[in-house]
Design a protein around this motif. Structure first.
Motif, PDB file in Angstrom:
ATOM      1  N   ARG A  20       0.823  -1.211   0.000  1.00 19.42           N
ATOM      2  CA  ARG A  20       0.000   0.000   0.000  1.00 19.42           C
ATOM      3  C   ARG A  20       0.852   1.254   0.000  1.00 19.42           C
ATOM      4  O   ARG A  20       1.925   1.311   0.588  1.00 19.42           O
ATOM      5  CB  ARG A  20      -0.914   0.017   1.228  1.00 19.42           C
ATOM      6  N   ASP A  21       0.329   2.292  -0.674  1.00 19.55           N
ATOM      7  CA  ASP A  21       0.857   3.657  -0.608  1.00 19.55           C
ATOM      8  C   ASP A  21       2.351   3.755  -0.915  1.00 19.55           C
ATOM      9  O   ASP A  21       3.145   4.311  -0.152  1.00 19.55           O
ATOM     10  CB  ASP A  21       0.579   4.258   0.773  1.00 19.55           C
ATOM     11  N   ILE A  22       2.745   3.203  -2.067  1.00 19.28           N
ATOM     12  CA  ILE A  22       4.119   3.349  -2.542  1.00 19.28           C
ATOM     13  C   ILE A  22       4.247   4.730  -3.177  1.00 19.28           C
ATOM     14  O   ILE A  22       3.370   5.157  -3.930  1.00 19.28           O
ATOM     15  CB  ILE A  22       4.470   2.263  -3.572  1.00 19.28           C
ATOM     16  N   ASN A  23       5.323   5.419  -2.878  1.00 22.01           N
ATOM     17  CA  ASN A  23       5.512   6.784  -3.383  1.00 22.01           C
ATOM     18  C   ASN A  23       6.578   6.826  -4.459  1.00 22.01           C
ATOM     19  O   ASN A  23       7.729   6.474  -4.212  1.00 22.01           O
ATOM     20  CB  ASN A  23       5.893   7.731  -2.241  1.00 22.01           C
ATOM     21  N   ARG A  24       6.172   7.218  -5.657  1.00 21.01           N
ATOM     22  CA  ARG A  24       7.057   7.441  -6.796  1.00 21.01           C
ATOM     23  C   ARG A  24       7.660   6.134  -7.312  1.00 21.01           C
ATOM     24  O   ARG A  24       7.638   5.096  -6.668  1.00 21.01           O
ATOM     25  CB  ARG A  24       8.172   8.432  -6.457  1.00 21.01           C
ATOM     26  N   PHE A  25       8.210   6.194  -8.533  1.00 15.64           N
ATOM     27  CA  PHE A  25       8.923   5.075  -9.128  1.00 15.64           C
ATOM     28  C   PHE A  25      10.250   4.859  -8.406  1.00 15.64           C
ATOM     29  O   PHE A  25      10.910   5.809  -7.998  1.00 15.64           O
ATOM     30  CB  PHE A  25       9.227   5.337 -10.606  1.00 15.64           C
ATOM     31  N   LYS A  26      10.639   3.610  -8.297  1.00 19.40           N
ATOM     32  CA  LYS A  26      11.951   3.298  -7.702  1.00 19.40           C
ATOM     33  C   LYS A  26      13.061   3.362  -8.748  1.00 19.40           C
ATOM     34  O   LYS A  26      14.210   3.635  -8.426  1.00 19.40           O
ATOM     35  CB  LYS A  26      11.915   1.905  -7.062  1.00 19.40           C
ATOM     36  N   THR A  27      12.709   3.085 -10.004  1.00 24.09           N
ATOM     37  CA  THR A  27      13.685   3.169 -11.097  1.00 24.09           C
ATOM     38  C   THR A  27      13.027   3.861 -12.281  1.00 24.09           C
ATOM     39  O   THR A  27      11.810   3.795 -12.451  1.00 24.09           O
ATOM     40  CB  THR A  27      14.155   1.773 -11.531  1.00 24.09           C
ATOM     41  N   LEU A  28      13.835   4.529 -13.102  1.00 19.40           N
ATOM     42  CA  LEU A  28      13.334   5.212 -14.288  1.00 19.40           C
ATOM     43  C   LEU A  28      14.143   4.787 -15.507  1.00 19.40           C
ATOM     44  O   LEU A  28      15.332   4.470 -15.414  1.00 19.40           O
ATOM     45  CB  LEU A  28      13.417   6.737 -14.115  1.00 19.40           C
ATOM     46  N   ASN A  29      13.457   4.797 -16.662  1.00 20.58           N
ATOM     47  CA  ASN A  29      14.093   4.520 -17.954  1.00 20.58           C
ATOM     48  C   ASN A  29      14.833   3.178 -17.971  1.00 20.58           C
ATOM     49  O   ASN A  29      15.896   3.041 -18.574  1.00 20.58           O
ATOM     50  CB  ASN A  29      15.047   5.650 -18.332  1.00 20.58           C
ATOM     51  N   THR A  30      14.272   2.201 -17.297  1.00 17.70           N
ATOM     52  CA  THR A  30      14.817   0.849 -17.282  1.00 17.70           C
ATOM     53  C   THR A  30      13.717  -0.136 -17.650  1.00 17.70           C
ATOM     54  O   THR A  30      12.638  -0.119 -17.046  1.00 17.70           O
ATOM     55  CB  THR A  30      15.374   0.491 -15.886  1.00 17.70           C
ATOM     56  N   ASP A  31      13.981  -0.996 -18.638  1.00 18.27           N
ATOM     57  CA  ASP A  31      12.997  -2.006 -19.025  1.00 18.27           C
ATOM     58  C   ASP A  31      12.839  -3.040 -17.921  1.00 18.27           C
ATOM     59  O   ASP A  31      13.831  -3.549 -17.378  1.00 18.27           O
ATOM     60  CB  ASP A  31      13.427  -2.721 -20.310  1.00 18.27           C
ATOM     61  N   VAL A  32      11.602  -3.343 -17.588  1.00 13.01           N
ATOM     62  CA  VAL A  32      11.314  -4.343 -16.566  1.00 13.01           C
ATOM     63  C   VAL A  32      10.375  -5.386 -17.165  1.00 13.01           C
ATOM     64  O   VAL A  32       9.328  -5.049 -17.717  1.00 13.01           O
ATOM     65  CB  VAL A  32      10.655  -3.714 -15.318  1.00 13.01           C
TER      66      VAL A  32
END
Length: 284
Positions: A20-32
């Motif tokens: 619950r309630d995760i704030n913002r992305f942990k990684t950006l511009n990375t294929d998952v």
């Protein structure tokens, strides 16, 4: 829309993890790419991401469902972007199939985002809280936990289907969307046999140029060739990450390539990097 799970152990052991309630992305511009079903329900702010080859935006009260094997690349998010995430293992999802009335899961492959009302969002969050409560108990503490978990998930799935009904009616009423759905389903089944547009056009009894024109109209410019390539590469990435013991040669054959070198060239042409370099980077 961020599908980088942090509670992998819970997913593997229990079959589900609710955060619950995760704030913002942990990684950006990375294929998952993961072999899990990932649900994200935005409760504040908004974010952009690439889903396969399409850019999508998720805002407040929007639910995103990412099916296994698809590529997700988080691009940006607002400082207040907040979401609840549910990660479901393939085994639990397969067991869920026998518990629900609706079986049109394929729609999430081509239409992963739907918009809810404030009331619908609150109801769904309440259901997810119940799932979280059930998942943290052992079978000793909560007898028949797995059956209870499946029953609760069935309710949540039917709620989601009900909330999506207008969006799904719109899709079902469009010839282009139906054709795109058929094309996607064929790629999932036959990508090991062929990666050529002509093959799928023949299965659909269509001229390749007409198929290309329709697919481009639905995907905002993505060609059938690009779609096939991205799907094949997504499967390759998934296999490289989820089973490090498998050699690239074994993965090449499992994807339907007659020669490993053909796979190596294919992967580099589509991604711009070698398969070996990707695997090393993904394992860091």
């Amino acid at each position: 829309m961020d599908c980088q799970p942090h509670n992998i152990q819970a997913v593997e052991e229990i079959g589900i993890a609710v955060e619950r309630d995760i704030n913002r992305f942990k990684t950006l511009n990375t294929d998952v790419v993961f072999p899990y079903i990932v649900l994200t329900l935005c409760t504040q702010g908004h974010a952009r991401a690439m889903y396969d080859m399409q850019e999508m935006t998720q805002s407040k009260n929007q639910l995103g469902i990412v099916m296994p094997g698809h590529i997700m690349r988080p691009l940006e998010c607002t400082d207040n972007y907040t979401y609840t995430r549910v990660i479901i293992s393939p085994k639990l999802f397969e067991d869920l199939r026998s518990h629900v009335f609706s079986h049109d899961y394929e729609k999430f492959n081509y239409s992963p985002i739907c918009t809810l009302t404030d009331t619908q969002t609150e109801r769904l969050l309440s259901l997810l809280d119940h799932l979280a409560y059930i998942s943290i108990h052992s079978e000793k503490d909560l007898p028949h936990r797995y059956d209870i978990l499946l029953a609760q998930m069935s309710v949540a799935y039917e709620y989601i289907n009900y909330y999506r009904r207008e969006q799904d009616i719109h899709w079902a009423g469009s010839h282009s969307n139906n054709l795109f759905k058929q094309f996607c389903e064929l790629v999932v089944v036959h990508y090991r046999e062929s990666k050529e547009i002509q093959y799928y056009a023949d299965l659909l009894h269509l001229h390749p140029k007409y198929l290309s024109r329709v697919i481009r109209s639905v995907t905002r410019g993505v060609s059938p060739k690009d779609w096939i390539e991205q799907y094949v590469v997504a499967q390759a990435k998934r296999e490289m990450v989820t089973d490090p013991s498998r050699s690239l040669k074994q993965i090449a054959f499992s994807l339907g390539f007659n020669e490993p070198t053909s796979f190596y060239r294919y992967f580099k042409r589509v991604t711009g990097m070698t398969a070996l370099a990707y695997r090393r980077q993904a394992m860091l």
